[in-house]
Design a protein around this motif. Structure first.
Motif, mmCIF file in Angstrom:
data_model
loop_
_atom_site.group_PDB
_atom_site.id
_atom_site.type_symbol
_atom_site.label_atom_id
_atom_site.label_comp_id
_atom_site.label_asym_id
_atom_site.label_seq_id
_atom_site.Cartn_x
_atom_site.Cartn_y
_atom_site.Cartn_z
ATOM 1 N N GLU A 1 0.837 -1.202 0.000
ATOM 2 C CA GLU A 1 0.000 0.000 0.000
ATOM 3 C C GLU A 1 0.870 1.250 0.000
ATOM 4 O OE1 GLU A 1 -2.383 -0.478 3.520
ATOM 5 O OE2 GLU A 1 -0.938 0.598 4.759
ATOM 6 N N SER A 2 0.309 2.318 -0.559
ATOM 7 C CA SER A 2 1.009 3.598 -0.607
ATOM 8 C C SER A 2 -0.031 4.674 -0.961
ATOM 9 C CB SER A 2 2.144 3.549 -1.649
ATOM 10 O OG SER A 2 2.880 4.759 -1.639
ATOM 11 N N PHE A 3 0.398 5.758 -1.607
ATOM 12 C CA PHE A 3 -0.569 6.766 -2.046
ATOM 13 C C PHE A 3 -0.066 7.470 -3.303
ATOM 14 C CE2 PHE A 3 2.344 9.155 0.580
ATOM 15 C CZ PHE A 3 2.411 10.416 0.010
ATOM 16 N N PHE A 4 -1.011 7.979 -4.092
ATOM 17 C CA PHE A 4 -0.703 8.777 -5.263
ATOM 18 C C PHE A 4 -0.799 10.244 -4.859
ATOM 19 C CE2 PHE A 4 -0.359 5.185 -7.744
ATOM 20 C CZ PHE A 4 -1.524 4.422 -7.784
ATOM 21 N N PRO A 5 0.269 11.032 -5.050
ATOM 22 C CA PRO A 5 0.308 12.388 -4.507
ATOM 23 C C PRO A 5 -0.419 13.417 -5.381
ATOM 24 C CG PRO A 5 2.372 11.894 -5.600
ATOM 25 C CD PRO A 5 1.545 10.640 -5.672
ATOM 26 N N GLU A 6 -1.072 14.344 -4.690
ATOM 27 C CA GLU A 6 -1.661 15.492 -5.361
ATOM 28 C C GLU A 6 -0.633 16.617 -5.475
ATOM 29 O OE1 GLU A 6 -4.285 16.235 -6.958
ATOM 30 O OE2 GLU A 6 -4.051 18.408 -7.042
ATOM 31 N N ASN A 7 0.329 16.630 -4.539
ATOM 32 C CA ASN A 7 1.335 17.673 -4.507
ATOM 33 C C ASN A 7 2.730 17.066 -4.661
ATOM 34 O OD1 ASN A 7 -0.596 19.860 -3.639
ATOM 35 N ND2 ASN A 7 -0.807 18.464 -1.900
ATOM 36 N N ASP A 8 3.703 17.930 -4.921
ATOM 37 C CA ASP A 8 5.090 17.484 -4.986
ATOM 38 C C ASP A 8 5.622 17.258 -3.570
ATOM 39 O OD1 ASP A 8 5.864 19.468 -7.871
ATOM 40 O OD2 ASP A 8 5.811 17.290 -7.709
ATOM 41 N N TYR A 9 6.246 16.115 -3.356
ATOM 42 C CA TYR A 9 6.846 15.820 -2.061
ATOM 43 C C TYR A 9 8.331 15.517 -2.269
ATOM 44 C CZ TYR A 9 2.076 15.317 -0.308
ATOM 45 O OH TYR A 9 0.780 15.539 0.040
ATOM 46 N N PRO A 10 9.174 15.967 -1.343
ATOM 47 C CA PRO A 10 10.614 15.742 -1.515
ATOM 48 C C PRO A 10 11.009 14.271 -1.468
ATOM 49 C CG PRO A 10 10.123 16.634 0.668
ATOM 50 C CD PRO A 10 8.865 16.746 -0.130
ATOM 51 N N PHE A 11 10.162 13.426 -0.862
ATOM 52 C CA PHE A 11 10.507 12.011 -0.762
ATOM 53 C C PHE A 11 9.953 11.187 -1.920
ATOM 54 C CE2 PHE A 11 6.199 11.245 0.588
ATOM 55 C CZ PHE A 11 5.881 12.343 1.376
ATOM 56 N N ALA A 12 9.281 11.836 -2.885
ATOM 57 C CA ALA A 12 8.753 11.113 -4.046
ATOM 58 C C ALA A 12 9.900 10.677 -4.957
ATOM 59 C CB ALA A 12 7.774 11.992 -4.814
ATOM 60 N N ASP A 13 9.673 9.611 -5.722
ATOM 61 C CA ASP A 13 10.713 9.102 -6.615
ATOM 62 C C ASP A 13 10.906 9.995 -7.832
ATOM 63 O OD1 ASP A 13 10.682 5.447 -6.311
ATOM 64 O OD2 ASP A 13 11.402 7.038 -5.011
ATOM 65 N N TYR A 14 9.902 10.777 -8.163
ATOM 66 C CA TYR A 14 10.038 11.728 -9.276
ATOM 67 C C TYR A 14 8.999 12.827 -9.114
ATOM 68 C CZ TYR A 14 6.238 8.803 -11.148
ATOM 69 O OH TYR A 14 5.067 8.092 -11.314
ATOM 70 N N ALA A 15 9.227 13.945 -9.804
ATOM 71 C CA ALA A 15 8.333 15.095 -9.688
ATOM 72 C C ALA A 15 6.938 14.746 -10.207
ATOM 73 C CB ALA A 15 8.901 16.284 -10.466
ATOM 74 N N LYS A 16 5.933 15.341 -9.593
ATOM 75 C CA LYS A 16 4.551 15.089 -9.983
ATOM 76 C C LYS A 16 4.347 15.433 -11.457
ATOM 77 C CE LYS A 16 -0.163 16.427 -8.954
ATOM 78 N NZ LYS A 16 -0.765 17.568 -9.528
ATOM 79 N N ASP A 17 3.793 14.473 -12.212
ATOM 80 C CA ASP A 17 3.588 14.719 -13.647
ATOM 81 C C ASP A 17 2.161 14.452 -14.090
ATOM 82 O OD1 ASP A 17 4.947 11.560 -14.965
ATOM 83 O OD2 ASP A 17 3.529 12.004 -13.367
ATOM 84 N N ARG A 18 1.273 14.159 -13.135
ATOM 85 C CA ARG A 18 -0.124 13.906 -13.507
ATOM 86 C C ARG A 18 -1.013 14.000 -12.273
ATOM 87 N NH1 ARG A 18 0.956 7.781 -15.294
ATOM 88 N NH2 ARG A 18 3.056 8.619 -15.421
ATOM 89 N N ASN A 19 -2.301 14.128 -12.533
ATOM 90 C CA ASN A 19 -3.290 14.107 -11.461
ATOM 91 C C ASN A 19 -3.334 12.712 -10.851
ATOM 92 O OD1 ASN A 19 -6.179 13.560 -10.458
ATOM 93 N ND2 ASN A 19 -6.165 15.782 -10.714
ATOM 94 N N PRO A 20 -3.450 12.576 -9.516
ATOM 95 C CA PRO A 20 -3.441 11.241 -8.906
ATOM 96 C C PRO A 20 -4.538 10.323 -9.418
ATOM 97 C CG PRO A 20 -4.134 12.926 -7.327
ATOM 98 C CD PRO A 20 -3.577 13.638 -8.504
ATOM 99 N N TRP A 21 -5.663 10.902 -9.854
ATOM 100 C CA TRP A 21 -6.753 10.060 -10.356
ATOM 101 C C TRP A 21 -6.398 9.401 -11.688
ATOM 102 C CZ3 TRP A 21 -10.432 8.247 -7.470
ATOM 103 C CH2 TRP A 21 -10.824 8.955 -6.333
ATOM 104 N N GLU A 22 -5.416 9.936 -12.399
ATOM 105 C CA GLU A 22 -4.997 9.308 -13.660
ATOM 106 C C GLU A 22 -4.351 7.951 -13.408
ATOM 107 O OE1 GLU A 22 -3.970 13.605 -15.735
ATOM 108 O OE2 GLU A 22 -2.773 11.873 -16.272
ATOM 109 N N TYR A 23 -3.617 7.826 -12.275
ATOM 110 C CA TYR A 23 -3.060 6.519 -11.922
ATOM 111 C C TYR A 23 -4.195 5.523 -11.687
ATOM 112 C CZ TYR A 23 1.400 8.900 -10.911
ATOM 113 O OH TYR A 23 2.550 9.625 -10.985
#
Length: 229
Positions: free
Chosen positions: A54-76
């Protein structure tokens, strides 16, 4: 380490790495009772492995993410829902995990006002059907009238004591959740466990509630003692 889901020429790298994943493996062995020999074991074929995390799809950019946000979380979410009825490839880099799987369950939803979508994903090994000759007949299990004695539970109560945290400085529920769980998406979990205390402190400081712009627990004050569930 990266987590990937691939379906043909389409792929998803999970933006927020799960803290861990589990693998469950079950066999199809059977135990039957033969009248002259008692219980015997009939070996079955190996079962399918089950993978879960389990995890989460981010709405915002977080420093611990593997890459910068490139889409709306609902697209995942929409993309994974399209893959419900087809085998996909599940890959965890820097491990030996590179398997063709099918999605067994996919649960998702928003838990706070951040817009992040928390989810849990369970997948089974994909094993396509193959024709085999009918197996030889085996003896049917014989039910025994003897009841197994009930085991007494003499185990000591070793339940871990609940952790507590006293708010200080400019701490928020998200920063506290990040400290204890590694992800701010668990802030609602802390809020729900401390709702009475948080709301009482907010009203004590002149607010009608702890919410601000739809985010519960926004108003948080020094010295508030929280239980970490």
């Amino acid at each position: 380490m990266e987590y990937w889901l691939k379906n043909g020429n389409k792929s998803i790298q999970l933006p927020i790495r799960p803290e861990s994943f589990s693998v469950t493996f079950e066999n199809t062995h059977q135990t039957v009772n033969v009248q002259t020999k008692g219980d015997v074991t009939i070996l079955g074929k190996k079962g399918l492995k089950t993978y879960a995390f389990e995890s989460f799809f981010p709405e915002n950019d977080y420093p611990f993410a593997d890459y910068a946000k490139d889409r709306n979380p609902w697209e995942y979410v929409k993309e994974i829902l399209k893959w419900q009825e087809t085998p996909i490839q599940f890959i965890v880099t820097k491990t030996k995990l590179n398997k063709k799987v099918i999605i067994k369950s996919f649960q998702f939803g928003e838990e706070d006002g951040t817009g992040d979508i928390k989810y849990s994903l369970t997948m089974d090994d994909y094993r396509p059907p193959k024709y085999t000759k009918p197996a030889k007949a085996v003896l049917e299990p014989v039910e025994s009238d003897k009841k197994k004695p009930e085991k007494e539970n003499n185990r000591p109560d070793n339940k871990p004591k609940k952790k507590t945290h006293t708010v200080s400085g400019k701490e928020t529920l998200r920063s506290i959740a990040k400290k204890y769980y590694g992800s701010g998406s668990y802030s609602s979990k802390i809020y729900n466990a401390n709702k009475t205390v948080i709301e009482k402190e907010a009203k004590k400081h002149g607010h009608t509630s702890s919410s601000h712009n739809g985010v519960k627990g926004w108003w948080l004050y020094n010295g508030t003692k929280l239980v970490i569930p």
